[in-house]
Design a protein around this motif. Sequence first.
Motif, PDB file in Angstrom:
ATOM      1  N   ALA A   1       4.135   5.745  -3.171  1.00 31.79           N
ATOM      2  CA  ALA A   1       5.550   6.154  -3.110  1.00 31.79           C
ATOM      3  C   ALA A   1       6.291   5.901  -4.408  1.00 31.79           C
ATOM      4  CB  ALA A   1       6.248   5.429  -1.960  1.00 31.79           C
ATOM      5  N   LEU A   2       5.904   4.891  -5.185  1.00 30.60           N
ATOM      6  CA  LEU A   2       6.632   4.547  -6.407  1.00 30.60           C
ATOM      7  C   LEU A   2       6.165   5.330  -7.627  1.00 30.60           C
ATOM      8  CD1 LEU A   2       7.074   0.655  -6.237  1.00 30.60           C
ATOM      9  CD2 LEU A   2       8.737   2.441  -5.721  1.00 30.60           C
ATOM     10  N   ALA A   3       5.170   6.182  -7.470  1.00 26.83           N
ATOM     11  CA  ALA A   3       4.689   6.964  -8.609  1.00 26.83           C
ATOM     12  C   ALA A   3       5.820   7.831  -9.161  1.00 26.83           C
ATOM     13  CB  ALA A   3       3.502   7.830  -8.195  1.00 26.83           C
ATOM     14  N   GLY A   4       6.160   7.616 -10.411  1.00 27.95           N
ATOM     15  CA  GLY A   4       7.222   8.388 -11.041  1.00 27.95           C
ATOM     16  C   GLY A   4       8.630   7.888 -10.769  1.00 27.95           C
ATOM     17  N   VAL A   5       8.765   6.836  -9.955  1.00 27.89           N
ATOM     18  CA  VAL A   5      10.088   6.273  -9.647  1.00 27.89           C
ATOM     19  C   VAL A   5      10.427   5.206 -10.687  1.00 27.89           C
ATOM     20  CG1 VAL A   5      11.433   4.974  -7.941  1.00 27.89           C
ATOM     21  CG2 VAL A   5       9.829   6.737  -7.193  1.00 27.89           C
ATOM     22  N   PRO A   6      11.604   5.255 -11.297  1.00 30.48           N
ATOM     23  CA  PRO A   6      11.971   4.230 -12.280  1.00 30.48           C
ATOM     24  C   PRO A   6      11.995   2.836 -11.640  1.00 30.48           C
ATOM     25  CG  PRO A   6      13.497   6.091 -12.365  1.00 30.48           C
ATOM     26  CD  PRO A   6      12.642   6.283 -11.153  1.00 30.48           C
ATOM     27  N   MET A   7      11.719   1.819 -12.446  1.00 32.19           N
ATOM     28  CA  MET A   7      11.696   0.461 -11.922  1.00 32.19           C
ATOM     29  C   MET A   7      13.048   0.074 -11.326  1.00 32.19           C
ATOM     30  SD  MET A   7      10.100  -2.316 -11.261  1.00 32.19           S
ATOM     31  CE  MET A   7       8.558  -2.170 -12.176  1.00 32.19           C
ATOM     32  N   SER A   8      14.146   0.538 -11.925  1.00 32.98           N
ATOM     33  CA  SER A   8      15.468   0.182 -11.406  1.00 32.98           C
ATOM     34  C   SER A   8      15.649   0.709  -9.986  1.00 32.98           C
ATOM     35  CB  SER A   8      16.564   0.730 -12.330  1.00 32.98           C
ATOM     36  OG  SER A   8      16.492   2.148 -12.398  1.00 32.98           O
TER      37      SER A   8
ATOM     38  N   ALA B   1       0.829  -1.206   0.000  1.00 33.94           N
ATOM     39  CA  ALA B   1       0.000   0.000   0.000  1.00 33.94           C
ATOM     40  C   ALA B   1       0.863   1.256   0.000  1.00 33.94           C
ATOM     41  CB  ALA B   1      -0.929  -0.016   1.214  1.00 33.94           C
ATOM     42  N   LEU B   2       1.958   1.210   0.732  1.00 36.53           N
ATOM     43  CA  LEU B   2       2.898   2.330   0.740  1.00 36.53           C
ATOM     44  C   LEU B   2       3.484   2.551  -0.652  1.00 36.53           C
ATOM     45  CD1 LEU B   2       4.854   4.345   2.273  1.00 36.53           C
ATOM     46  CD2 LEU B   2       6.374   2.385   2.536  1.00 36.53           C
ATOM     47  N   LEU B   3       3.829   1.454  -1.338  1.00 36.69           N
ATOM     48  CA  LEU B   3       4.464   1.551  -2.648  1.00 36.69           C
ATOM     49  C   LEU B   3       3.532   2.105  -3.714  1.00 36.69           C
ATOM     50  CD1 LEU B   3       6.455  -1.824  -2.723  1.00 36.69           C
ATOM     51  CD2 LEU B   3       7.341   0.463  -2.241  1.00 36.69           C
ATOM     52  N   VAL B   4       2.226   1.889  -3.546  1.00 41.58           N
ATOM     53  CA  VAL B   4       1.271   2.376  -4.543  1.00 41.58           C
ATOM     54  C   VAL B   4       1.438   3.877  -4.761  1.00 41.58           C
ATOM     55  CG1 VAL B   4      -1.180   2.743  -5.019  1.00 41.58           C
ATOM     56  CG2 VAL B   4      -0.406   0.540  -4.169  1.00 41.58           C
TER      57      VAL B   4
ATOM     58  N   ILE C   1      15.949   5.675  -1.273  1.00 42.15           N
ATOM     59  CA  ILE C   1      16.282   4.810  -0.143  1.00 42.15           C
ATOM     60  C   ILE C   1      15.736   5.393   1.163  1.00 42.15           C
ATOM     61  CG2 ILE C   1      18.207   4.062   1.313  1.00 42.15           C
ATOM     62  CD1 ILE C   1      19.751   3.478  -1.248  1.00 42.15           C
ATOM     63  N   ILE C   2      15.912   6.704   1.346  1.00 42.71           N
ATOM     64  CA  ILE C   2      15.435   7.336   2.574  1.00 42.71           C
ATOM     65  C   ILE C   2      13.915   7.486   2.559  1.00 42.71           C
ATOM     66  CG2 ILE C   2      15.468   9.453   3.948  1.00 42.71           C
ATOM     67  CD1 ILE C   2      18.373   9.845   3.079  1.00 42.71           C
ATOM     68  N   GLY C   3      13.384   7.922   1.422  1.00 41.12           N
ATOM     69  CA  GLY C   3      11.956   8.227   1.351  1.00 41.12           C
ATOM     70  C   GLY C   3      11.058   7.017   1.187  1.00 41.12           C
ATOM     71  N   ILE C   4      11.608   5.899   0.624  1.00 38.54           N
ATOM     72  CA  ILE C   4      10.782   4.712   0.385  1.00 38.54           C
ATOM     73  C   ILE C   4      11.340   3.490   1.108  1.00 38.54           C
ATOM     74  CG2 ILE C   4       9.709   3.253  -1.368  1.00 38.54           C
ATOM     75  CD1 ILE C   4      10.195   5.476  -3.398  1.00 38.54           C
ATOM     76  N   GLY C   5      12.671   3.290   1.022  1.00 42.65           N
ATOM     77  CA  GLY C   5      13.278   2.087   1.579  1.00 42.65           C
ATOM     78  C   GLY C   5      13.117   1.969   3.086  1.00 42.65           C
ATOM     79  N   ILE C   6      13.399   3.042   3.817  1.00 42.76           N
ATOM     80  CA  ILE C   6      13.275   2.998   5.272  1.00 42.76           C
ATOM     81  C   ILE C   6      11.815   2.845   5.708  1.00 42.76           C
ATOM     82  CG2 ILE C   6      13.604   4.330   7.401  1.00 42.76           C
ATOM     83  CD1 ILE C   6      16.215   5.362   6.239  1.00 42.76           C
ATOM     84  N   PRO C   7      10.862   3.613   5.144  1.00 43.56           N
ATOM     85  CA  PRO C   7       9.454   3.365   5.504  1.00 43.56           C
ATOM     86  C   PRO C   7       8.983   1.954   5.157  1.00 43.56           C
ATOM     87  CG  PRO C   7       9.674   5.517   4.476  1.00 43.56           C
ATOM     88  CD  PRO C   7      11.005   4.833   4.323  1.00 43.56           C
ATOM     89  N   LEU C   8       9.436   1.400   4.024  1.00 43.18           N
ATOM     90  CA  LEU C   8       9.049   0.029   3.664  1.00 43.18           C
ATOM     91  C   LEU C   8       9.558  -0.955   4.709  1.00 43.18           C
ATOM     92  CD1 LEU C   8       7.870  -2.046   1.691  1.00 43.18           C
ATOM     93  CD2 LEU C   8      10.052  -1.990   0.446  1.00 43.18           C
ATOM     94  N   PHE C   9      10.794  -0.768   5.152  1.00 39.67           N
ATOM     95  CA  PHE C   9      11.357  -1.619   6.207  1.00 39.67           C
ATOM     96  C   PHE C   9      10.560  -1.480   7.495  1.00 39.67           C
ATOM     97  CE2 PHE C   9      14.106  -1.256   9.999  1.00 39.67           C
ATOM     98  CZ  PHE C   9      14.422  -2.604  10.182  1.00 39.67           C
ATOM     99  N   MET C  10      10.231  -0.251   7.870  1.00 41.54           N
ATOM    100  CA  MET C  10       9.541  -0.009   9.145  1.00 41.54           C
ATOM    101  C   MET C  10       8.145  -0.625   9.152  1.00 41.54           C
ATOM    102  SD  MET C  10      10.675   3.927   9.983  1.00 41.54           S
ATOM    103  CE  MET C  10       9.583   3.998  11.397  1.00 41.54           C
ATOM    104  N   VAL C  11       7.383  -0.420   8.072  1.00 38.42           N
ATOM    105  CA  VAL C  11       6.018  -0.959   8.080  1.00 38.42           C
ATOM    106  C   VAL C  11       6.030  -2.484   7.985  1.00 38.42           C
ATOM    107  CG1 VAL C  11       5.050   1.143   7.097  1.00 38.42           C
ATOM    108  CG2 VAL C  11       5.694  -0.730   5.571  1.00 38.42           C
ATOM    109  N   THR C  12       7.034  -3.042   7.308  1.00 36.01           N
ATOM    110  CA  THR C  12       7.120  -4.502   7.215  1.00 36.01           C
ATOM    111  C   THR C  12       7.419  -5.113   8.580  1.00 36.01           C
ATOM    112  OG1 THR C  12       7.855  -4.404   4.913  1.00 36.01           O
ATOM    113  CG2 THR C  12       8.327  -6.428   6.120  1.00 36.01           C
ATOM    114  N   MET C  13       8.342  -4.509   9.316  1.00 35.96           N
ATOM    115  CA  MET C  13       8.696  -5.032  10.625  1.00 35.96           C
ATOM    116  C   MET C  13       7.580  -4.791  11.652  1.00 35.96           C
ATOM    117  SD  MET C  13      11.609  -6.496  10.240  1.00 35.96           S
ATOM    118  CE  MET C  13      12.096  -6.773  11.925  1.00 35.96           C
ATOM    119  N   ALA C  14       7.072  -3.554  11.675  1.00 35.84           N
ATOM    120  CA  ALA C  14       6.116  -3.194  12.722  1.00 35.84           C
ATOM    121  C   ALA C  14       4.715  -3.738  12.460  1.00 35.84           C
ATOM    122  CB  ALA C  14       6.054  -1.670  12.862  1.00 35.84           C
ATOM    123  N   SER C  15       4.289  -3.699  11.197  1.00 31.05           N
ATOM    124  CA  SER C  15       2.918  -4.072  10.892  1.00 31.05           C
ATOM    125  C   SER C  15       2.766  -5.524  10.457  1.00 31.05           C
ATOM    126  CB  SER C  15       2.361  -3.156   9.787  1.00 31.05           C
ATOM    127  OG  SER C  15       2.383  -1.810  10.191  1.00 31.05           O
ATOM    128  N   GLN C  16       3.874  -6.223  10.184  1.00 30.87           N
ATOM    129  CA  GLN C  16       3.778  -7.596   9.708  1.00 30.87           C
ATOM    130  C   GLN C  16       4.530  -8.577  10.620  1.00 30.87           C
ATOM    131  OE1 GLN C  16       1.294  -6.915   6.405  1.00 30.87           O
ATOM    132  NE2 GLN C  16       2.102  -8.839   7.064  1.00 30.87           N
TER     133      GLN C  16
END
Length: 393
Positions: free
Chosen positions: A83-90, A78-81, A210-225
């Motif tokens: 956060a990834l807008a406009g971010v290249p796939m790489s 849900a975060l990526l939906v 990495i800061i704007g997407i990677g760290i939040p992705l890590f946090m929600v995965t650990m805390a919410s899952q």
Amino acid sequence: MRSAFQFSHLSAGFIAVLVGYTSSAAIIFQAAAAAGASQAEISSWMWALGLGMGATCIGFSLRYREPIITAWSTPGAALLVTALAGVPMSEAIGVFLFSSGLILLCGVTGWFDRIMQLVPAGLAAGMLGGVLLTFGLDLFASAQTQPWLIGAMLVTYLALRRRLPRYVIPLSLLAGLAIAWGTDLLHFEQLSWQLARPVLMTPSFSVGSIIGIGIPLFMVTMASQNVPGIAVLRAHGYYTKASPLISWTGITGLLLAPFGGFAFNLAAISAAVCMGKEVDADAGQRYKAGVWAGVVYLLMGLFGATVVGLFAALPQELVMGIAGLALLGTIGSSLVVAMSNEQERDAALMTFMVTASGVALLGIGSAFWGLVVGGTVHWLNVRASARAVKREA
């Protein structure tokens, strides 16, 4: 042979996967599309996720003889939906690698195990009850739109839950399917089957991503899952150390991130389906449901995007109904544990209520905040009790 292939194990594994896919598979497609993924790349995402979850479910369940179920990170998706807008796939692949690396680090250092040892059993059970409550409520909410469908499933469940506890859930599902078929609610006309093919996507790394997407992705995965995932295991009497499990989900993410495996973690809601007495009266045999869940995950991954069409063919009320029925026993037992210790009751109740509210702050789900609020109340109660003892002394 009969002991190794009991239908109750297979049905529990299948329903666990059914709950996981139907609740959030569409979000995965949206997240991949936000990064500009092609149809082939979206199919590769589903291939990687199915392969990773299947391998870890089978590996964990056989290694520890416990029904340990893994899943993708739904709040992460849900975060990526957005956060990834406009971010290249790489760059997206680079974010996945970074987040999985942090998960691996958290596992190998043992930080996660030490944190979980500090969580009282009542609070963990209260959080579990709060996470699952929505599914129990959805069972009855679905009766507003499909009363005959839900009624048939509920009557089957109530009539057979004591006489055939191992088979009551699959029989309830069959009753629902029969009603859905008789009322033309099943739509398989446009369903087509094709094998998925993995697509290797080269990563690139951006400090901003990495800061704007990677760290939040890590946090929600650990805390919410992962926190609710461990709580589910503990609430059902399984005490495998968390660190190896967390480490291997991180390794799995590192291996499959280049193919679209954005995050792997311990499951909570779908895992609970495989841990009740309905699966097997012998808690030591329920790991076989975890193995079957892994097999179904592997099959889902092989067929990739086609899976969404399969689940779309089922009425939503059927999926919500069978999930609610499968989790009723777990909801009840978690509330019993949460309320059993009078000293922890206030804190457990707060944990339950905050988690059930669904509140999300700072991109982190209600399960984490339930533990924060409940943990704070528990800490204050412990301090107050210590002061009272001190005054009496």
